[in-house]
Design a protein around this motif. Structure first.
Motif, short mmCIF file in Angstrom:
data_model
loop_
_atom_site.label_atom_id
_atom_site.label_comp_id
_atom_site.label_asym_id
_atom_site.label_seq_id
_atom_site.Cartn_x
_atom_site.Cartn_y
_atom_site.Cartn_z
N ALA A 53 0.81 -1.23 0.00
CA ALA A 53 0.00 0.00 0.00
C ALA A 53 0.84 1.27 0.00
O ALA A 53 0.53 2.23 0.69
N LEU A 54 1.92 1.26 -0.76
CA LEU A 54 2.70 2.49 -0.95
C LEU A 54 2.81 2.73 -2.46
O LEU A 54 3.00 1.78 -3.21
N ASP A 55 2.68 4.00 -2.86
CA ASP A 55 2.72 4.30 -4.29
C ASP A 55 4.11 3.98 -4.85
O ASP A 55 5.10 4.55 -4.42
N ARG A 56 4.15 3.08 -5.81
CA ARG A 56 5.43 2.53 -6.24
C ARG A 56 6.32 3.51 -6.97
O ARG A 56 7.53 3.36 -7.01
N GLU A 57 5.70 4.53 -7.59
CA GLU A 57 6.53 5.44 -8.38
C GLU A 57 7.15 6.54 -7.51
O GLU A 57 8.04 7.25 -7.95
N LEU A 58 6.69 6.65 -6.26
CA LEU A 58 7.19 7.72 -5.39
C LEU A 58 8.41 7.27 -4.61
O LEU A 58 8.58 6.09 -4.33
N PRO A 59 9.28 8.24 -4.21
CA PRO A 59 10.33 7.89 -3.25
C PRO A 59 9.68 7.45 -1.94
O PRO A 59 8.59 7.91 -1.60
N LEU A 60 10.37 6.55 -1.23
CA LEU A 60 9.81 5.96 -0.02
C LEU A 60 9.32 7.01 0.97
O LEU A 60 8.22 6.90 1.53
N ARG A 61 10.11 8.08 1.15
CA ARG A 61 9.74 9.08 2.14
C ARG A 61 8.40 9.73 1.79
O ARG A 61 7.53 9.92 2.64
N ARG A 62 8.21 10.03 0.51
CA ARG A 62 6.96 10.69 0.12
C ARG A 62 5.79 9.71 0.12
O ARG A 62 4.65 10.09 0.43
N ALA A 63 6.06 8.45 -0.22
CA ALA A 63 4.99 7.46 -0.20
C ALA A 63 4.47 7.26 1.22
O ALA A 63 3.26 7.16 1.45
N LEU A 64 5.41 7.22 2.19
CA LEU A 64 5.00 7.12 3.59
C LEU A 64 4.34 8.42 4.04
O LEU A 64 3.40 8.41 4.84
#
Lengths: 211, 183
Positions: B68-79
């Protein structure tokens, strides 16, 4: 909250393939003169309707990516855990989808109208009907995407579901584009009805996805 | 959760189940595959309607199989998206706690399996929720990560948070009450 969700939808659509429905729209508009011949008067007469058919088929394209990826990846579950109502999620998807679909389509209608040789007033009327109609098409696309998420052959099924539901909109939209007086009001009423109902239909479908 | 029964796939998984996770407490649901551990967590999270019984739950955070994290985003922004919805500002701390700080700017789709598993726990940690529902939190983690998860759970419980975990592995992070789901 809803602003965050709308922004996410817009970002994902732009990152994925927001131009694809528009390219499809132009493609259909290009094919029409090949099919009916280069008679300018005939083209001008059917041009508004042809652009509407192009818009309708373009609306089918993004159905697959509107809801299914979020379901498969657990995003819908995470939103539900946060007690965000499904109707709000659906509304955010509709708004976000329209923002990346409607304006681009209206822009593409300009070259599309040139290809079909529509004159100024006719183009103006067609743009007006598309402005009224595209939010309803976006709402329908989200509702149908919610209904078919996770099913096999979802995109074909989505087309089968969406096209009949969009027929009233098509009838009134195309005849308003052709200059029929009362059709514009009927188109607006149909669009409003679809737009008002879609978040609830989509919300119920999203809830049903979980069980 | 009082007197809960669960019906899935045409059979009764469990019935008459009552449980309560108090602040600072950890409850470990164990049992073989297919006994309804994950369904129990989904019921607790409010995602699944139980066949019978009542469930009341404070704000909770769920880590299930899905990333459930947007795959195209960097991890920090997805969280950050989830943290913003939760109204919390704990993303940098959560990244640090799970050893993901160096990966903060890496797109989610490039994370390895183990890193993605830690990322979904970081999503729970960053939520700031009082109750954590963790489904198999230790699967696919190396020893260092297991230690990090243990530290994260103990700190959460020391701060008065509750943890409901479903796992077939021994879960670290303090003393656990256990609930055995069996046929």
């Amino acid at each position: 909250m809803i602003g965050l969700l709308v922004a996410r939808e817009v970002r994902r659509a732009l990152g994925a393939s927001a131009w694809l429905p528009v390219a499809f729209f132009l493609l259909v508009a290009t094919v029409v003169p090949f099919a009916v011949g280069p008679d300018a008067r005939l083209l001008a007469r059917i041009g508004g309707g042809a652009l509407w058919i192009a818009a309708l088929t373009a609306a089918l394209m993004p159905i697959e990516r509107l809801v299914e990826p979020d379901r498969a990846d657990g995003v819908l579950d995470q939103l539900a855990v946060r007690r965000i109502p499904e109707e709000v999620v659906a509304l955010a998807k509709i708004v976000g989808h329209w923002l990346t679909f409607g304006p681009l389509l209206l822009l593409a209608a300009l070259p599309g109208a040139a290809l079909l040789g529509l004159d100024g007033p006719l183009l103006g009327r067609t743009l007006l009907t598309l402005t009224i109609g595209t939010p309803a098409l976006a709402a329908l696309a989200v509702a149908v995407a919610s209904l078919t998420a996770g099913l096999r052959g979802a995109s074909a099924l989505g087309g089968l579901l969406l096209l009949p539901l969009a027929v009233p909109l098509l009838i009134f939209g195309a005849s308003a584009a052709g200059g029929e007086g009362g059709a514009l009001k009927l188109e607006a009423a149909t669009a409003l009805f679809l737009l008002a109902g879609a978040p609830f239909a989509a919300g119920a479908a999203l809830r049903a996805l979980r069980t | 959760m009082v007197d809960v029964a669960c019906w899935r796939g045409g059979r009764l998984l469990f019935e008459g189940l009552s449980l309560r996770v108090a602040p600072g407490e950890g409850l470990w649901v164990r049992g073989p595959n297919g006994m309804g551990k994950s369904s129990l967590l989904r019921i607790a999270a409010g995602l699944l309607q139980p066949l019978g019984g009542t469930v009341s739950c404070s704000a909770c955070a769920l880590a299930d199989e899905a990333l459930a994290l947007d795959r195209e985003l960097p991890l920090r922004r997805a969280l950050g998206l989830w943290a913003a919805l939760d109204g919390s500002r704990h993303v940098p701390a959560a990244l640090g706690a799970l050893g993901l700080a160096a990966l903060a700017e890496v797109p989610v789709r490039l994370l390895s399996t183990g890193q993605a598993r830690r990322a979904r726990l970081a999503r729970v940690l960053a939520s700031g929720s009082p109750l954590w529902l963790l489904d198999e939190p230790l699967n696919g983690l190396d020893e260092a990560s297991v230690a990090a998860v243990a530290a994260m759970i103990s700190a959460h419980r020391a701060a008065g948070g509750g943890v409901l975990v479903a796992s077939h592995l021994e879960v670290p992070g303090g003393a656990w009450r256990t609930l055995e789901l069996a046929a």
